[in-house]
Design a protein around this motif. Structure first.
Motif, PDB file in Angstrom:
ATOM      1  N   CYS A  60       0.862  -1.194   0.000  1.00 46.81           N
ATOM      2  CA  CYS A  60       0.000   0.000   0.000  1.00 46.81           C
ATOM      3  C   CYS A  60       0.893   1.238   0.000  1.00 46.81           C
ATOM      4  N   PRO A  61       0.833   2.021  -1.087  1.00 44.69           N
ATOM      5  CA  PRO A  61       1.607   3.273  -1.088  1.00 44.69           C
ATOM      6  C   PRO A  61       0.900   4.288  -0.195  1.00 44.69           C
ATOM      7  N   MET A  62       1.680   5.066   0.541  1.00 46.91           N
ATOM      8  CA  MET A  62       1.054   6.057   1.427  1.00 46.91           C
ATOM      9  C   MET A  62       1.751   7.409   1.330  1.00 46.91           C
ATOM     10  N   GLU A  63       0.935   8.438   1.081  1.00 45.80           N
ATOM     11  CA  GLU A  63       1.487   9.783   1.231  1.00 45.80           C
ATOM     12  C   GLU A  63       0.823  10.487   2.406  1.00 45.80           C
ATOM     13  N   GLY A  64      -0.085   9.785   3.036  1.00 44.57           N
ATOM     14  CA  GLY A  64      -0.699  10.312   4.263  1.00 44.57           C
ATOM     15  C   GLY A  64       0.262  10.079   5.406  1.00 44.57           C
ATOM     16  N   MET A  65       1.273  10.938   5.490  1.00 43.90           N
ATOM     17  CA  MET A  65       2.304  10.757   6.531  1.00 43.90           C
ATOM     18  C   MET A  65       2.999  12.088   6.812  1.00 43.90           C
ATOM     19  N   ASP A  66       3.673  12.090   7.958  1.00 38.89           N
ATOM     20  CA  ASP A  66       4.402  13.293   8.363  1.00 38.89           C
ATOM     21  C   ASP A  66       5.819  13.207   7.771  1.00 38.89           C
ATOM     22  N   SER A  67       5.970  13.764   6.580  1.00 39.42           N
ATOM     23  CA  SER A  67       7.242  13.604   5.865  1.00 39.42           C
ATOM     24  C   SER A  67       8.411  14.229   6.633  1.00 39.42           C
ATOM     25  N   LEU A  68       8.129  15.307   7.363  1.00 47.35           N
ATOM     26  CA  LEU A  68       9.199  15.975   8.111  1.00 47.35           C
ATOM     27  C   LEU A  68       9.745  15.065   9.212  1.00 47.35           C
ATOM     28  N   ARG A  69       8.822  14.457   9.951  1.00 49.22           N
ATOM     29  CA  ARG A  69       9.245  13.546  11.037  1.00 49.22           C
ATOM     30  C   ARG A  69       9.984  12.335  10.470  1.00 49.22           C
ATOM     31  N   ILE A  70       9.467  11.813   9.340  1.00 55.62           N
ATOM     32  CA  ILE A  70      10.119  10.628   8.757  1.00 55.62           C
ATOM     33  C   ILE A  70      11.525  10.990   8.294  1.00 55.62           C
ATOM     34  N   LYS A  71      11.663  12.158   7.736  1.00 54.94           N
ATOM     35  CA  LYS A  71      12.974  12.627   7.296  1.00 54.94           C
ATOM     36  C   LYS A  71      13.949  12.697   8.468  1.00 54.94           C
ATOM     37  N   ARG A  72      13.453  13.246   9.565  1.00 54.82           N
ATOM     38  CA  ARG A  72      14.299  13.355  10.759  1.00 54.82           C
ATOM     39  C   ARG A  72      14.643  11.975  11.283  1.00 54.82           C
ATOM     40  N   PHE A  73      13.644  11.109  11.290  1.00 63.93           N
ATOM     41  CA  PHE A  73      13.842   9.749  11.799  1.00 63.93           C
ATOM     42  C   PHE A  73      14.934   9.028  10.996  1.00 63.93           C
ATOM     43  N   LEU A  74      14.920   9.252   9.684  1.00 61.18           N
ATOM     44  CA  LEU A  74      15.911   8.591   8.823  1.00 61.18           C
ATOM     45  C   LEU A  74      17.226   9.376   8.740  1.00 61.18           C
ATOM     46  N   ARG A  75      17.277  10.482   9.481  1.00 59.29           N
ATOM     47  CA  ARG A  75      18.464  11.355   9.493  1.00 59.29           C
ATOM     48  C   ARG A  75      18.838  11.815   8.089  1.00 59.29           C
ATOM     49  N   LEU A  76      17.823  12.255   7.363  1.00 58.53           N
ATOM     50  CA  LEU A  76      18.058  12.705   5.989  1.00 58.53           C
ATOM     51  C   LEU A  76      18.307  14.208   5.968  1.00 58.53           C
ATOM     52  N   PRO A  77      19.074  14.678   4.984  1.00 62.03           N
ATOM     53  CA  PRO A  77      19.320  16.125   4.914  1.00 62.03           C
ATOM     54  C   PRO A  77      18.070  16.888   4.466  1.00 62.03           C
ATOM     55  N   ARG A  78      18.117  18.192   4.677  1.00 59.39           N
ATOM     56  CA  ARG A  78      16.969  19.065   4.418  1.00 59.39           C
ATOM     57  C   ARG A  78      16.393  18.901   3.003  1.00 59.39           C
ATOM     58  N   LYS A  79      17.275  18.747   2.017  1.00 54.67           N
ATOM     59  CA  LYS A  79      16.787  18.723   0.640  1.00 54.67           C
ATOM     60  C   LYS A  79      16.235  17.369   0.202  1.00 54.67           C
ATOM     61  N   ALA A  80      16.449  16.329   0.993  1.00 50.92           N
ATOM     62  CA  ALA A  80      15.862  15.030   0.658  1.00 50.92           C
ATOM     63  C   ALA A  80      14.355  15.133   0.858  1.00 50.92           C
ATOM     64  N   GLU A  81      13.582  14.411   0.058  1.00 51.65           N
ATOM     65  CA  GLU A  81      12.117  14.477   0.206  1.00 51.65           C
ATOM     66  C   GLU A  81      11.522  13.079   0.200  1.00 51.65           C
ATOM     67  N   ILE A  82      10.552  12.899   1.078  1.00 47.05           N
ATOM     68  CA  ILE A  82       9.882  11.593   1.137  1.00 47.05           C
ATOM     69  C   ILE A  82       8.863  11.530   0.011  1.00 47.05           C
ATOM     70  N   VAL A  83       8.983  10.523  -0.841  1.00 49.29           N
ATOM     71  CA  VAL A  83       8.047  10.370  -1.953  1.00 49.29           C
ATOM     72  C   VAL A  83       6.803   9.635  -1.468  1.00 49.29           C
ATOM     73  N   MET A  84       7.018   8.492  -0.863  1.00 49.40           N
ATOM     74  CA  MET A  84       5.917   7.754  -0.255  1.00 49.40           C
ATOM     75  C   MET A  84       6.481   6.681   0.664  1.00 49.40           C
ATOM     76  N   VAL A  85       5.613   6.194   1.531  1.00 46.66           N
ATOM     77  CA  VAL A  85       5.963   5.054   2.383  1.00 46.66           C
ATOM     78  C   VAL A  85       5.126   3.892   1.859  1.00 46.66           C
ATOM     79  N   ILE A  86       5.752   2.746   1.683  1.00 48.74           N
ATOM     80  CA  ILE A  86       4.992   1.609   1.145  1.00 48.74           C
ATOM     81  C   ILE A  86       4.940   0.500   2.192  1.00 48.74           C
TER      82      ILE A  86
END
Ligand SMILES: Cc1cc2nc3c(=O)[nH]c(=O)nc-3n(C[C@H](O)[C@H](O)[C@H](O)COP(=O)(O)O)c2cc1C
Length: 242
Positions: free
Chosen positions: A190-216
């Motif tokens: 199930c692809p999901m864009e209903g998510m807090d992309s900012l928190r996920i980015k922080r959780f994955l320790r990604l840099p500011r310019k990285a963007e979450i496309v979707m969580v599957i």
């Protein structure tokens, strides 16, 4: 119908977004690895491969990411979560690799093909991906494209938003490869864009310019995992012959 067509058609027909996963059914998580390896074979803009895939496997990490996916059942019950990330910021790194690759593919540096490929990756790619803080370069490119476009066909995408869209497009194609592959492996997604992309980015320790496309979310479907019959707008309303 050819055998390959029949198999592909079946996979397409049977792939559904599954929101509840079985916690007991066997799940070969190597299928996820194989599917990501197929995902990266997707077509992508300039072959820059500005994507990353994060496998969220441990119970604790899954719980946290599911919470960041607004505790959707598709995330909470998933046996594994895969986060697809757009990495526009990695363009220089990819450019270097591709320049080396072009040298390998075209050993005769003087050939027309080699020069064209080198010019593409050395000169055009930086012009496309580089951007300044206020994206003035992007604005200037758009203006140039507009005036050139008055006389002849011209690409129109050039500002930061256009580039972001382009990187997301490629990553989304990879995501679809992944989901189809999982279906072929006998699992659902199930692809999901209903998510807090900012928190996920922080959780994955990604840099500011990285963007979450979707969580599957993925795994074997539980009974009732598909919420409703499939619905699509009639083909006549969306498919046109010109
Ligand atoms: C980009 C994208 C984002 C989606 N986000 C969610 C989501 O957050 N939660 C969810 O349950 N389904 C989500 N879906 C699944 C769609 O609702 C689903 O694909 C659509 O209803 C069609 O159903 P089907 O996939 O079973 O054919 C998303 C799908 C896509 C492509």
């Amino acid at each position: 119908m050819k055998e390959a067509t029949k198999i592909f058609d079946r996979l397409v027909q049977e792939r559904r977004s599954v929101r509840i996963y079985d916690q007991e059914a066997p799940f070969d998580d190597e299928a996820v690895q194989r599917s990501i390896e197929r995902a990266v074979l997707a077509p992508n803009s300039s072959n820059m491969q500005l994507w990353e895939f994060y496998r969220v496997k441990s119970d604790e990490a899954k719980k946290q990411v599911a919470w960041m996916c607004m505790n959707q059942k598709a995330a909470k019950t998933a046996r594994e979560l895969v986060v697809v990330v757009a990495r526009r910021d990695l363009w220089r790194k990819r450019q270097k690799v591709l320049v080396q690759e072009m040298k390998r593919v075209y050993p005769d540096a003087k050939s027309k093909q080699a020069q064209r490929a080198m010019n593409y990756y050395r000169n055009l790619i930086p012009k496309y991906y580089w951007s300044d803080w206020f994206d003035l370069w992007g604005f200037l490119k758009k203006c140039i494209y507009f005036f050139v476009g008055l006389k002849r066909p011209m690409v129109r995408h050039g500002n930061r938003t256009d580039i972001r869209i382009s990187v997301h497009k490629s990553a989304a194609l990879a995501a679809q490869n992944f989901m189809m592959s999982m279906k072929a492996e006998g699992y659902d997604t199930c692809p999901m864009e209903g998510m807090d992309s900012l928190r996920i980015k922080r959780f994955l320790r990604l840099p500011r310019k990285a963007e979450i496309v979707m969580v599957i979310g993925c795994g074997p479907s539980a009974e009732g995992g598909i919420y409703s019959e499939r619905f699509r707008i009639p083909n006549e309303e969306v498919i046109f012959r010109v």
